[in-house]
Design a protein around this motif. Structure first.
Motif, PDB file in Angstrom:
ATOM      1  N   GLY A   1      26.669 -10.395  19.349  1.00 44.14           N
ATOM      2  CA  GLY A   1      25.944 -11.465  20.007  1.00 44.14           C
ATOM      3  C   GLY A   1      26.113 -12.808  19.315  1.00 44.14           C
ATOM      4  O   GLY A   1      25.297 -13.691  19.428  1.00 44.14           O
ATOM      5  N   GLY A   2      27.176 -12.946  18.559  1.00 48.82           N
ATOM      6  CA  GLY A   2      27.440 -14.198  17.878  1.00 48.82           C
ATOM      7  C   GLY A   2      26.677 -14.374  16.583  1.00 48.82           C
ATOM      8  O   GLY A   2      26.728 -15.423  15.964  1.00 48.82           O
ATOM      9  N   ALA A   3      25.974 -13.373  16.144  1.00 52.86           N
ATOM     10  CA  ALA A   3      25.218 -13.477  14.893  1.00 52.86           C
ATOM     11  C   ALA A   3      26.180 -13.435  13.708  1.00 52.86           C
ATOM     12  O   ALA A   3      27.147 -12.685  13.702  1.00 52.86           O
ATOM     13  CB  ALA A   3      24.201 -12.346  14.790  1.00 52.86           C
ATOM     14  N   GLU A   4      25.899 -14.243  12.739  1.00 47.67           N
ATOM     15  CA  GLU A   4      26.728 -14.296  11.537  1.00 47.67           C
ATOM     16  C   GLU A   4      26.427 -13.087  10.660  1.00 47.67           C
ATOM     17  O   GLU A   4      25.274 -12.759  10.421  1.00 47.67           O
ATOM     18  CB  GLU A   4      26.427 -15.586  10.772  1.00 47.67           C
ATOM     19  CG  GLU A   4      27.356 -15.844   9.620  1.00 47.67           C
ATOM     20  CD  GLU A   4      28.775 -16.150  10.057  1.00 47.67           C
ATOM     21  OE1 GLU A   4      29.692 -15.822   9.306  1.00 47.67           O
ATOM     22  OE2 GLU A   4      28.956 -16.705  11.158  1.00 47.67           O
ATOM     23  N   ALA A   5      27.459 -12.428  10.181  1.00 46.66           N
ATOM     24  CA  ALA A   5      27.270 -11.235   9.367  1.00 46.66           C
ATOM     25  C   ALA A   5      26.928 -11.589   7.921  1.00 46.66           C
ATOM     26  O   ALA A   5      26.256 -10.837   7.248  1.00 46.66           O
ATOM     27  CB  ALA A   5      28.531 -10.378   9.407  1.00 46.66           C
ATOM     28  N   ARG A   6      27.391 -12.738   7.450  1.00 48.21           N
ATOM     29  CA  ARG A   6      27.146 -13.136   6.070  1.00 48.21           C
ATOM     30  C   ARG A   6      25.922 -14.032   5.992  1.00 48.21           C
ATOM     31  O   ARG A   6      25.682 -14.865   6.858  1.00 48.21           O
ATOM     32  CB  ARG A   6      28.343 -13.893   5.516  1.00 48.21           C
ATOM     33  CG  ARG A   6      29.555 -13.010   5.352  1.00 48.21           C
ATOM     34  CD  ARG A   6      30.703 -13.777   4.798  1.00 48.21           C
ATOM     35  NE  ARG A   6      30.249 -14.669   3.730  1.00 48.21           N
ATOM     36  CZ  ARG A   6      31.053 -15.418   3.016  1.00 48.21           C
ATOM     37  NH1 ARG A   6      32.331 -15.404   3.249  1.00 48.21           N
ATOM     38  NH2 ARG A   6      30.573 -16.205   2.077  1.00 48.21           N
ATOM     39  N   LEU A   7      25.139 -13.867   4.937  1.00 45.32           N
ATOM     40  CA  LEU A   7      23.964 -14.707   4.730  1.00 45.32           C
ATOM     41  C   LEU A   7      24.369 -15.994   4.012  1.00 45.32           C
ATOM     42  O   LEU A   7      25.226 -15.971   3.134  1.00 45.32           O
ATOM     43  CB  LEU A   7      22.938 -13.977   3.859  1.00 45.32           C
ATOM     44  CG  LEU A   7      22.239 -12.784   4.492  1.00 45.32           C
ATOM     45  CD1 LEU A   7      21.351 -12.107   3.460  1.00 45.32           C
ATOM     46  CD2 LEU A   7      21.417 -13.215   5.670  1.00 45.32           C
ATOM     47  N   PRO A   8      23.737 -17.102   4.341  1.00 40.50           N
ATOM     48  CA  PRO A   8      23.989 -18.321   3.568  1.00 40.50           C
ATOM     49  C   PRO A   8      23.385 -18.181   2.175  1.00 40.50           C
ATOM     50  O   PRO A   8      22.514 -17.338   1.935  1.00 40.50           O
ATOM     51  CB  PRO A   8      23.301 -19.413   4.376  1.00 40.50           C
ATOM     52  CG  PRO A   8      22.373 -18.720   5.290  1.00 40.50           C
ATOM     53  CD  PRO A   8      22.865 -17.325   5.471  1.00 40.50           C
ATOM     54  N   TRP A   9      23.813 -19.024   1.245  1.00 36.59           N
ATOM     55  CA  TRP A   9      23.376 -18.910  -0.149  1.00 36.59           C
ATOM     56  C   TRP A   9      21.871 -19.078  -0.273  1.00 36.59           C
ATOM     57  O   TRP A   9      21.228 -18.426  -1.087  1.00 36.59           O
ATOM     58  CB  TRP A   9      24.101 -19.934  -1.027  1.00 36.59           C
ATOM     59  CG  TRP A   9      23.771 -21.353  -0.667  1.00 36.59           C
ATOM     60  CD1 TRP A   9      24.419 -22.149   0.200  1.00 36.59           C
ATOM     61  CD2 TRP A   9      22.676 -22.121  -1.185  1.00 36.59           C
ATOM     62  NE1 TRP A   9      23.809 -23.370   0.284  1.00 36.59           N
ATOM     63  CE2 TRP A   9      22.737 -23.389  -0.562  1.00 36.59           C
ATOM     64  CE3 TRP A   9      21.660 -21.877  -2.098  1.00 36.59           C
ATOM     65  CZ2 TRP A   9      21.824 -24.381  -0.839  1.00 36.59           C
ATOM     66  CZ3 TRP A   9      20.757 -22.881  -2.365  1.00 36.59           C
ATOM     67  CH2 TRP A   9      20.850 -24.117  -1.748  1.00 36.59           C
TER      68      TRP A   9
ATOM     69  N   ALA B   1      19.570 -18.152   1.742  1.00 39.28           N
ATOM     70  CA  ALA B   1      18.804 -17.019   2.253  1.00 39.28           C
ATOM     71  C   ALA B   1      18.448 -16.039   1.139  1.00 39.28           C
ATOM     72  O   ALA B   1      17.485 -15.296   1.252  1.00 39.28           O
ATOM     73  CB  ALA B   1      19.585 -16.309   3.348  1.00 39.28           C
ATOM     74  N   LEU B   2      19.197 -16.046   0.066  1.00 40.46           N
ATOM     75  CA  LEU B   2      18.875 -15.227  -1.101  1.00 40.46           C
ATOM     76  C   LEU B   2      18.200 -16.055  -2.188  1.00 40.46           C
ATOM     77  O   LEU B   2      17.361 -15.544  -2.923  1.00 40.46           O
ATOM     78  CB  LEU B   2      20.147 -14.575  -1.654  1.00 40.46           C
ATOM     79  CG  LEU B   2      20.811 -13.567  -0.730  1.00 40.46           C
ATOM     80  CD1 LEU B   2      22.124 -13.095  -1.324  1.00 40.46           C
ATOM     81  CD2 LEU B   2      19.903 -12.392  -0.471  1.00 40.46           C
ATOM     82  N   ALA B   3      18.563 -17.331  -2.287  1.00 42.46           N
ATOM     83  CA  ALA B   3      18.027 -18.180  -3.356  1.00 42.46           C
ATOM     84  C   ALA B   3      16.552 -18.515  -3.133  1.00 42.46           C
ATOM     85  O   ALA B   3      15.772 -18.518  -4.095  1.00 42.46           O
ATOM     86  CB  ALA B   3      18.845 -19.463  -3.469  1.00 42.46           C
ATOM     87  N   LEU B   4      16.149 -18.784  -1.911  1.00 41.74           N
ATOM     88  CA  LEU B   4      14.760 -19.173  -1.665  1.00 41.74           C
ATOM     89  C   LEU B   4      13.757 -18.057  -1.948  1.00 41.74           C
ATOM     90  O   LEU B   4      12.741 -18.305  -2.607  1.00 41.74           O
ATOM     91  CB  LEU B   4      14.600 -19.705  -0.241  1.00 41.74           C
ATOM     92  CG  LEU B   4      15.217 -21.079   0.012  1.00 41.74           C
ATOM     93  CD1 LEU B   4      15.018 -21.493   1.462  1.00 41.74           C
ATOM     94  CD2 LEU B   4      14.653 -22.116  -0.915  1.00 41.74           C
TER      95      LEU B   4
END
Length: 68
Positions: free
Chosen positions: A15-23, A25-28
């Motif tokens: 559905g067009g969702a990105e498989a990788r998380l942005p930086w 998303a883990l840092a916050l």
């Protein structure tokens, strides 16, 4: 009598969702965990520490700011 099953002719899309998380998303969440951990630590319980840590005035200022 059994019902016929339908199989997909092509694989399911994401559905067009990105498989990788942005930086961030883990840092916050990690930053929030560290900040909350620092807020619950009481520097008076640290018997080995000779002096109050330098972050204590900052945390006190943040606590007063939130309490307003």
């Amino acid at each position: 009598m059994s019902a016929p099953t339908h199989t997909r002719s092509r694989p399911a899309t994401r559905g067009g969702a990105e498989a990788r998380l942005p930086w961030w998303a883990l840092a916050l969440p990690a930053l929030a965990f560290v900040a909350l951990l620092l807020l619950i630590l009481n520097p008076s319980d640290a018997h080995a520490a000779a002096d109050a840590p330098a972050i204590t005035p900052l945390l006190e200022w943040l606590r007063q700011l939130i309490a307003r």
